[in-house]
Scaffold this active site. Sequence first.
Site, PDB file in Angstrom:
ATOM      1  N   PHE A 155       0.867  -1.180   0.000  1.00  0.00           N
ATOM      2  CA  PHE A 155       0.000   0.000   0.000  1.00  0.00           C
ATOM      3  C   PHE A 155       0.906   1.232   0.000  1.00  0.00           C
ATOM      4  O   PHE A 155       1.735   1.396   0.907  1.00  0.00           O
ATOM      5  CB  PHE A 155      -0.857  -0.054   1.264  1.00  0.00           C
ATOM      6  CG  PHE A 155      -1.817   1.080   1.457  1.00  0.00           C
ATOM      7  CD1 PHE A 155      -3.053   1.083   0.830  1.00  0.00           C
ATOM      8  CD2 PHE A 155      -1.497   2.127   2.301  1.00  0.00           C
ATOM      9  CE1 PHE A 155      -3.953   2.117   1.040  1.00  0.00           C
ATOM     10  CE2 PHE A 155      -2.387   3.169   2.520  1.00  0.00           C
ATOM     11  CZ  PHE A 155      -3.625   3.161   1.885  1.00  0.00           C
ATOM     12  N   LEU A 207       1.003   5.154   0.091  1.00  0.00           N
ATOM     13  CA  LEU A 207       0.369   6.456   0.292  1.00  0.00           C
ATOM     14  C   LEU A 207       1.446   7.509   0.573  1.00  0.00           C
ATOM     15  O   LEU A 207       1.518   8.542  -0.091  1.00  0.00           O
ATOM     16  CB  LEU A 207      -0.614   6.354   1.477  1.00  0.00           C
ATOM     17  CG  LEU A 207      -1.277   7.633   1.971  1.00  0.00           C
ATOM     18  CD1 LEU A 207      -2.126   8.270   0.878  1.00  0.00           C
ATOM     19  CD2 LEU A 207      -2.170   7.349   3.185  1.00  0.00           C
ATOM     20  N   GLU A 218       1.186   3.425  10.266  1.00  0.00           N
ATOM     21  CA  GLU A 218      -0.287   3.426  10.192  1.00  0.00           C
ATOM     22  C   GLU A 218      -0.861   4.591  11.005  1.00  0.00           C
ATOM     23  O   GLU A 218      -1.924   4.470  11.619  1.00  0.00           O
ATOM     24  CB  GLU A 218      -0.868   2.065  10.629  1.00  0.00           C
ATOM     25  CG  GLU A 218      -0.195   0.914   9.873  1.00  0.00           C
ATOM     26  CD  GLU A 218      -1.133  -0.194   9.426  1.00  0.00           C
ATOM     27  OE1 GLU A 218      -2.350  -0.031   9.535  1.00  0.00           O
ATOM     28  OE2 GLU A 218      -0.621  -1.212   8.934  1.00  0.00           O
ATOM     29  N   THR A 267       0.857   8.099  13.284  1.00  0.00           N
ATOM     30  CA  THR A 267       1.614   8.261  14.532  1.00  0.00           C
ATOM     31  C   THR A 267       0.659   8.391  15.727  1.00  0.00           C
ATOM     32  O   THR A 267      -0.549   8.620  15.554  1.00  0.00           O
ATOM     33  CB  THR A 267       2.471   9.542  14.471  1.00  0.00           C
ATOM     34  OG1 THR A 267       1.582  10.660  14.371  1.00  0.00           O
ATOM     35  CG2 THR A 267       3.431   9.541  13.292  1.00  0.00           C
TER      36      THR A 267
HETATM   37  C1  LIG Z   1       9.006   0.976   8.789  1.00  0.00           C
HETATM   38  C2  LIG Z   1       7.991   1.838   8.104  1.00  0.00           C
HETATM   39  C3  LIG Z   1       7.086   1.276   7.231  1.00  0.00           C
HETATM   40  C4  LIG Z   1       6.165   2.092   6.567  1.00  0.00           C
HETATM   41  N1  LIG Z   1       5.292   1.508   5.673  1.00  0.00           N
HETATM   42  C5  LIG Z   1       4.477   2.318   4.934  1.00  0.00           C
HETATM   43  C6  LIG Z   1       3.646   1.760   3.914  1.00  0.00           C
HETATM   44  O1  LIG Z   1       3.602   0.548   3.695  1.00  0.00           O
HETATM   45  N2  LIG Z   1       2.898   2.599   3.154  1.00  0.00           N
HETATM   46  C7  LIG Z   1       2.899   3.943   3.361  1.00  0.00           C
HETATM   47  O2  LIG Z   1       2.186   4.644   2.646  1.00  0.00           O
HETATM   48  N3  LIG Z   1       3.660   4.507   4.331  1.00  0.00           N
HETATM   49  C8  LIG Z   1       4.459   3.711   5.106  1.00  0.00           C
HETATM   50  N4  LIG Z   1       5.246   4.268   6.089  1.00  0.00           N
HETATM   51  C9  LIG Z   1       5.207   5.707   6.321  1.00  0.00           C
HETATM   52  C10 LIG Z   1       4.435   6.035   7.597  1.00  0.00           C
HETATM   53  O3  LIG Z   1       3.057   5.879   7.361  1.00  0.00           O
HETATM   54  C11 LIG Z   1       4.795   7.456   8.028  1.00  0.00           C
HETATM   55  O4  LIG Z   1       6.136   7.425   8.477  1.00  0.00           O
HETATM   56  C12 LIG Z   1       3.882   7.990   9.118  1.00  0.00           C
HETATM   57  O5  LIG Z   1       2.575   8.185   8.648  1.00  0.00           O
HETATM   58  C13 LIG Z   1       4.393   9.328   9.672  1.00  0.00           C
HETATM   59  O6  LIG Z   1       4.678  10.218   8.654  1.00  0.00           O
HETATM   60  P1  LIG Z   1       6.097  10.929   8.584  1.00  0.00           P
HETATM   61  O7  LIG Z   1       7.145   9.888   8.767  1.00  0.00           O
HETATM   62  O8  LIG Z   1       6.148  11.730   7.347  1.00  0.00           O
HETATM   63  O9  LIG Z   1       6.150  11.876   9.839  1.00  0.00           O
HETATM   64  P2  LIG Z   1       5.566  13.374   9.927  1.00  0.00           P
HETATM   65  O10 LIG Z   1       4.218  13.433   9.331  1.00  0.00           O
HETATM   66  O11 LIG Z   1       6.589  14.302   9.428  1.00  0.00           O
HETATM   67  O12 LIG Z   1       5.403  13.531  11.496  1.00  0.00           O
HETATM   68  C14 LIG Z   1       6.502  13.852  12.357  1.00  0.00           C
HETATM   69  C15 LIG Z   1       5.951  14.159  13.738  1.00  0.00           C
HETATM   70  O13 LIG Z   1       5.039  15.265  13.666  1.00  0.00           O
HETATM   71  C16 LIG Z   1       3.768  14.908  14.185  1.00  0.00           C
HETATM   72  N5  LIG Z   1       2.702  15.506  13.397  1.00  0.00           N
HETATM   73  C17 LIG Z   1       2.664  15.686  12.049  1.00  0.00           C
HETATM   74  N6  LIG Z   1       1.518  16.269  11.694  1.00  0.00           N
HETATM   75  C18 LIG Z   1       0.801  16.463  12.829  1.00  0.00           C
HETATM   76  C19 LIG Z   1      -0.478  17.005  13.118  1.00  0.00           C
HETATM   77  N7  LIG Z   1      -1.281  17.478  12.168  1.00  0.00           N
HETATM   78  N8  LIG Z   1      -0.901  17.029  14.412  1.00  0.00           N
HETATM   79  C20 LIG Z   1      -0.116  16.538  15.391  1.00  0.00           C
HETATM   80  N9  LIG Z   1       1.109  16.017  15.182  1.00  0.00           N
HETATM   81  C21 LIG Z   1       1.552  15.965  13.916  1.00  0.00           C
HETATM   82  C22 LIG Z   1       3.708  13.373  14.077  1.00  0.00           C
HETATM   83  O14 LIG Z   1       2.811  12.826  15.033  1.00  0.00           O
HETATM   84  C23 LIG Z   1       5.158  12.992  14.338  1.00  0.00           C
HETATM   85  O15 LIG Z   1       5.371  12.939  15.721  1.00  0.00           O
HETATM   86  C24 LIG Z   1       6.152   3.482   6.794  1.00  0.00           C
HETATM   87  C25 LIG Z   1       7.048   4.043   7.711  1.00  0.00           C
HETATM   88  C26 LIG Z   1       7.977   3.253   8.353  1.00  0.00           C
HETATM   89  C27 LIG Z   1       8.943   3.886   9.318  1.00  0.00           C
END
Ligand SMILES: Cc1cc2nc3c(=O)[nH]c(=O)nc-3n(C[C@H](O)[C@H](O)[C@H](O)COP(=O)(O)OP(=O)(O)OC[C@H]3O[C@@H](n4cnc5c(N)ncnc54)[C@H](O)[C@@H]3O)c2cc1C
Length: 388
Positions: A123, A125, A363, A365
């Site tokens: 998936f 996204l 999935e 944070t």
């Molecule tokens: C091992 C691994 C596997 C993954 N697998 C998939 C996958 O299969 N498919 C896929 O699509 N993605 C995948 N991901 C991505 C994952 O979904 C994202 O890492 C996650 O959604 C967080 O996004 P980000 O890393 O960009 O962090 P950011 O969005 O940059 O967030 C950083 C920090 O800011 C906070 N934050 C950001 N926005 C807000 C808000 N509006 N309100 C409050 N706090 C906020 C967050 O809670 C977090 O603490 C994977 C990630 C990892 C590490």
Amino acid sequence: MDFNFPESILNYRDKVKEFVDLKVDSCSLRIEKEDRIPPDIINEAKALGLFGLSIPPEYGGIGTNMVGKCLIFEQLGRTNNGFTTVFGAHNGVGTVGIVKLGNEEQKRRFLPLMAKGEKIGAFALSEAESGSAAVAIKTKAIKKGDNYVLNGCKTNVTNGPIAGVITVLAVTDESKGSRGITAFLVEKDAKGLSIGSVDRKMGLKGSQSCSVILEDCEIPEENILGKEGEGYVNALKVLANGRVGLAARNLGSMQKLMELSMQHASMRRQSGNSLSKYQAVQHLLADISIEVEVTRSLTYRVAWMVDQGLKVLKEVAIAKYYASEAYSRVVDKAMEIFGGLGYMKGVPVERFYRDARVARIVEGTSGIQKNIIAEQLFKEFDGSSKVY
Ligand SMILES: Cc1cc2nc3c(=O)[nH]c(=O)nc-3n(C[C@H](O)[C@H](O)[C@H](O)COP(=O)(O)OP(=O)(O)OC[C@H]3O[C@@H](n4cnc5c(N)ncnc54)[C@H](O)[C@@H]3O)c2cc1C
């Protein structure tokens, strides 16, 4: 709530538990070293039907309901979380969308192969500039005749390197915001699709994630999953389903950590006594047990609600939040009970310690789960009734 499980699912659960406790656990060091799941283990998982947990029997799967799936995910959580994640992603976000939203032709084309593990699901996204703010994705899909041309780059796609079919979210109409995003089923041999190198992660060894690059990638119209413009709304539903599974996997890891800690506390002697005789250690175990039972109650309650077709957005977020946060607290206490031994490579607690952290990120944070909970609280709040 009725938790009288059918005999068949309980028997299946026992078989899965035996497989993970004996077979997968015994090759966990190899998984860590090679950062992949050995083919013989994958073949045994195929034979056990572990790729078909979400797929209905008419398409070749086991097709359990959500409560049944949690029972199985809980067993998978007992072992190497990298192994567990391959199945969590495939049976969650990788297949649930096709099962729930696919048309008959798509189901017939993909599901039987996915149930056998011959096509693994993924998936896509997230992007470099769009993680939590999923609606800000930049990948575009432009209609050209009967096809759509996709351009963009997805990041951290779990199962990406081994996937046969990837659900890719792309913008089809920029002017419509979240209503302008569409889901496409992109097959691994699609022209213009390339798979980036495997991400180097802190933990979850064996679960491979990578970037997925789409350069003028032409996808036929019939590969749209659901309706055009409904990709984002549907993705939220698919993610909610995946989050319940993640809570169950975290629960299994916590249960295993409790068992390992009890075993260690009973066997290890210090100052003439078994560790289990010291109240400080007993209290750590009591804390772990409380976390396990609260997580169990939250997880199975929400799974039951999903099976009843109830509105569960807030309850799923609560279960996902609690399970992933509790997992980190539990593994820390288990490390405390193991002392220096727990910090050593090759000891399961050390691996669980690294693997636990990511549960609070993937999935959605913990911060995003709290956003969902608060938003739903205010939606449910009847401001007109006086409470003070
Ligand atoms: C091992 C691994 C596997 C993954 N697998 C998939 C996958 O299969 N498919 C896929 O699509 N993605 C995948 N991901 C991505 C994952 O979904 C994202 O890492 C996650 O959604 C967080 O996004 P980000 O890393 O960009 O962090 P950011 O969005 O940059 O967030 C950083 C920090 O800011 C906070 N934050 C950001 N926005 C807000 C808000 N509006 N309100 C409050 N706090 C906020 C967050 O809670 C977090 O603490 C994977 C990630 C990892 C590490």
